[in-house]
Design an enzyme around this catalytic site. Structure first.
Site, PDB file in Angstrom:
ATOM      1  N   ASP A  67       0.809  -1.222   0.000  1.00 25.30           N
ATOM      2  CA  ASP A  67       0.000   0.000   0.000  1.00 25.30           C
ATOM      3  C   ASP A  67       0.842   1.272   0.000  1.00 25.30           C
ATOM      4  O   ASP A  67       2.054   1.234   0.217  1.00 25.30           O
ATOM      5  CB  ASP A  67      -0.977   0.006   1.191  1.00 25.30           C
ATOM      6  CG  ASP A  67      -0.344  -0.539   2.480  1.00 25.30           C
ATOM      7  OD1 ASP A  67       0.892  -0.560   2.566  1.00 25.30           O
ATOM      8  OD2 ASP A  67      -1.087  -0.931   3.389  1.00 25.30           O
ATOM      9  N   ASN A 136      -8.022  -2.730  13.843  1.00 22.33           N
ATOM     10  CA  ASN A 136      -9.406  -3.076  13.491  1.00 22.33           C
ATOM     11  C   ASN A 136      -9.451  -4.306  12.566  1.00 22.33           C
ATOM     12  O   ASN A 136     -10.461  -4.587  11.945  1.00 22.33           O
ATOM     13  CB  ASN A 136     -10.099  -1.879  12.823  1.00 22.33           C
ATOM     14  CG  ASN A 136      -9.351  -1.409  11.579  1.00 22.33           C
ATOM     15  OD1 ASN A 136      -8.390  -2.038  11.139  1.00 22.33           O
ATOM     16  ND2 ASN A 136      -9.788  -0.302  11.017  1.00 22.33           N
ATOM     17  N   HIS A 138      -7.510  -4.727   9.886  1.00 22.02           N
ATOM     18  CA  HIS A 138      -7.166  -4.497   8.476  1.00 22.02           C
ATOM     19  C   HIS A 138      -5.855  -5.188   8.112  1.00 22.02           C
ATOM     20  O   HIS A 138      -4.979  -5.392   8.964  1.00 22.02           O
ATOM     21  CB  HIS A 138      -7.161  -3.000   8.109  1.00 22.02           C
ATOM     22  CG  HIS A 138      -6.039  -2.200   8.654  1.00 22.02           C
ATOM     23  ND1 HIS A 138      -6.213  -0.998   9.300  1.00 22.02           N
ATOM     24  CD2 HIS A 138      -4.691  -2.393   8.641  1.00 22.02           C
ATOM     25  CE1 HIS A 138      -5.043  -0.505   9.644  1.00 22.02           C
ATOM     26  NE2 HIS A 138      -4.098  -1.335   9.260  1.00 22.02           N
ATOM     27  N   GLU A 143      -9.711  -2.040   4.852  1.00 21.58           N
ATOM     28  CA  GLU A 143     -10.395  -1.693   6.089  1.00 21.58           C
ATOM     29  C   GLU A 143     -11.692  -2.500   6.225  1.00 21.58           C
ATOM     30  O   GLU A 143     -12.201  -3.023   5.230  1.00 21.58           O
ATOM     31  CB  GLU A 143     -10.730  -0.194   6.065  1.00 21.58           C
ATOM     32  CG  GLU A 143      -9.500   0.722   6.041  1.00 21.58           C
ATOM     33  CD  GLU A 143      -8.867   0.916   7.413  1.00 21.58           C
ATOM     34  OE1 GLU A 143      -8.841  -0.024   8.228  1.00 21.58           O
ATOM     35  OE2 GLU A 143      -8.371   2.025   7.658  1.00 21.58           O
TER      36      GLU A 143
HETATM   37  C1  F6R Z   1       1.269  -1.305   6.112  1.00 19.59           C
HETATM   38  C2  F6R Z   1       0.087  -2.141   6.212  1.00 19.59           C
HETATM   39  C3  F6R Z   1      -0.784  -2.086   7.419  1.00 19.59           C
HETATM   40  C4  F6R Z   1      -0.016  -2.372   8.703  1.00 19.59           C
HETATM   41  C5  F6R Z   1      -0.953  -2.302   9.906  1.00 19.59           C
HETATM   42  C6  F6R Z   1      -0.221  -2.522  11.208  1.00 19.59           C
HETATM   43  O1  F6R Z   1       1.903  -1.513   4.884  1.00 19.59           O
HETATM   44  O2  F6R Z   1      -0.193  -2.835   5.302  1.00 19.59           O
HETATM   45  O3  F6R Z   1      -1.812  -3.033   7.269  1.00 19.59           O
HETATM   46  O4  F6R Z   1       0.571  -3.633   8.626  1.00 19.59           O
HETATM   47  O5  F6R Z   1      -1.583  -1.069   9.947  1.00 19.59           O
HETATM   48  O6  F6R Z   1       0.615  -1.428  11.430  1.00 19.59           O
HETATM   49  P1  F6R Z   1       1.726  -1.433  12.575  1.00 19.59           P
HETATM   50  O7  F6R Z   1       2.704  -2.468  12.183  1.00 19.59           O
HETATM   51  O8  F6R Z   1       2.309  -0.061  12.516  1.00 19.59           O
HETATM   52  O9  F6R Z   1       1.009  -1.738  13.833  1.00 19.59           O
END
Ligand code: F6R
Length: 257
Positions: A67, A136, A138, A143
């Site tokens: 992403d 959440n 994701h 999302e």
């Molecule tokens: C980032 C991504 C997100 C993160 C998720 C957890 O490329 O794909 O899905 O893996 O938001 O983020 P952290 O690791 O910062 O808790």
């Protein structure tokens, strides 16, 4: 599903780096699906260390990131491009032409999503997809929604994700509301998936993702359907699972270091 239970973030990072290294050694021209965020930083540090020691070679590795924020330039410190350059790409011998990240500067979502889907197809499949877990549920920036979005799409980030990400932005910086993300189908089509989870704040959502119903309101729950899913999680992240001991999951737990 295989779950490696590790002590803490450091051990999670080392274990995951081991798994990724094995993939690179077995298939030097493999396609790695990569993630950003706090979770994989330690993994990238470990991979860089092994590269510097001469134990790993990225010369033929191809990467595709999950992403990128929409409207954020690659050289902006908040962009996922910048994150990947600083944490991994600038420090190893990967060929820049083998790096793929959504273009946050493309304003036309349909153009960018079609371009990125084409790249994923042309790569001939992802050998190993690295994932973190959002609070959440994701994965990538898929999302919670009413349906699973299958291909690359532009997503309006939820308030909880915006708040979680705000820790990485300076006070006066605008936090993006939109992002491009690989879709659920592309993620699920990866031959292997490696999900990393650290910290007590992820314990409840990890339990829900692995033991709850498969539903687009918890996007990570779809990972239950993947036939080669490895999870590396620390004790804190596994605390709810260990407390409630759902039979299907406890069987998969393996102590590791
Ligand atoms: C980032 C991504 C997100 C993160 C998720 C957890 O490329 O794909 O899905 O893996 O938001 O983020 P952290 O690791 O910062 O808790």
């Amino acid at each position: 599903m295989k779950i490696y239970q590790v002590k803490d973030y450091k051990e999670m990072s080392r274990k995951a780096a081991n798994i990724i290294s094995a993939q690179i050694i077995i298939k030097p021209n493999c396609v790695l699906g990569l993630a950003t965020g706090s979770t994989p930083i330690g993994v990238y540090q470990q991979l860089v260390e092994w590269y510097q020691k001469g134990d790993l070679d990225f010369a033929e590795v191809k990467t595709i990131n999950l992403d990128e924020y929409k409207g954020v330039a690659p050289d902006n410190k908040q962009s996922y491009h910048y994150f990947m350059n600083k944490n991994l790409f600038e420090k190893v011998n990967i060929n820049p032409i083998n790096i793929n990240i959504p273009n946050g500067l493309e304003e036309d979502s349909s153009v960018e999503c079609a371009r990125y889907n084409k790249i994923i197809n042309n790569l001939g499949g992802i050998d190993m997809q690295l994932l973190g877990l959002g609070h959440n549920g994701h994965i990538g920036f898929n999302e919670p929604e009413g349906v699973f979005e299958i291909g690359t799409h532009c997503v309006a980030l939820t308030q909880s994700t915006i708040e979680a990400n705000s820790r990485l932005f300076e006070k006066d910086e605008i936090i993006p509301n939109y992002a491009y993300t690989m879709g659920i189908k592309s993620i699920l089509q990866a031959k292997k998936i490696l999900l990393l989870v650290s910290g007590e704040d992820k314990a409840e959502i990890l339990m829900e993702s692995l033991n709850g119903p498969v539903t687009p309101s918890v996007p990570a729950s779809i990972l239950q359907l993947h036939n080669d899913l490895t999870i590396v999680a620390d004790e804190a992240a596994l605390s709810v699972i260990k407390l409630r001991k759902p039979a299907s999951i406890v069987m998969e737990l393996e102590e590791s270091c």
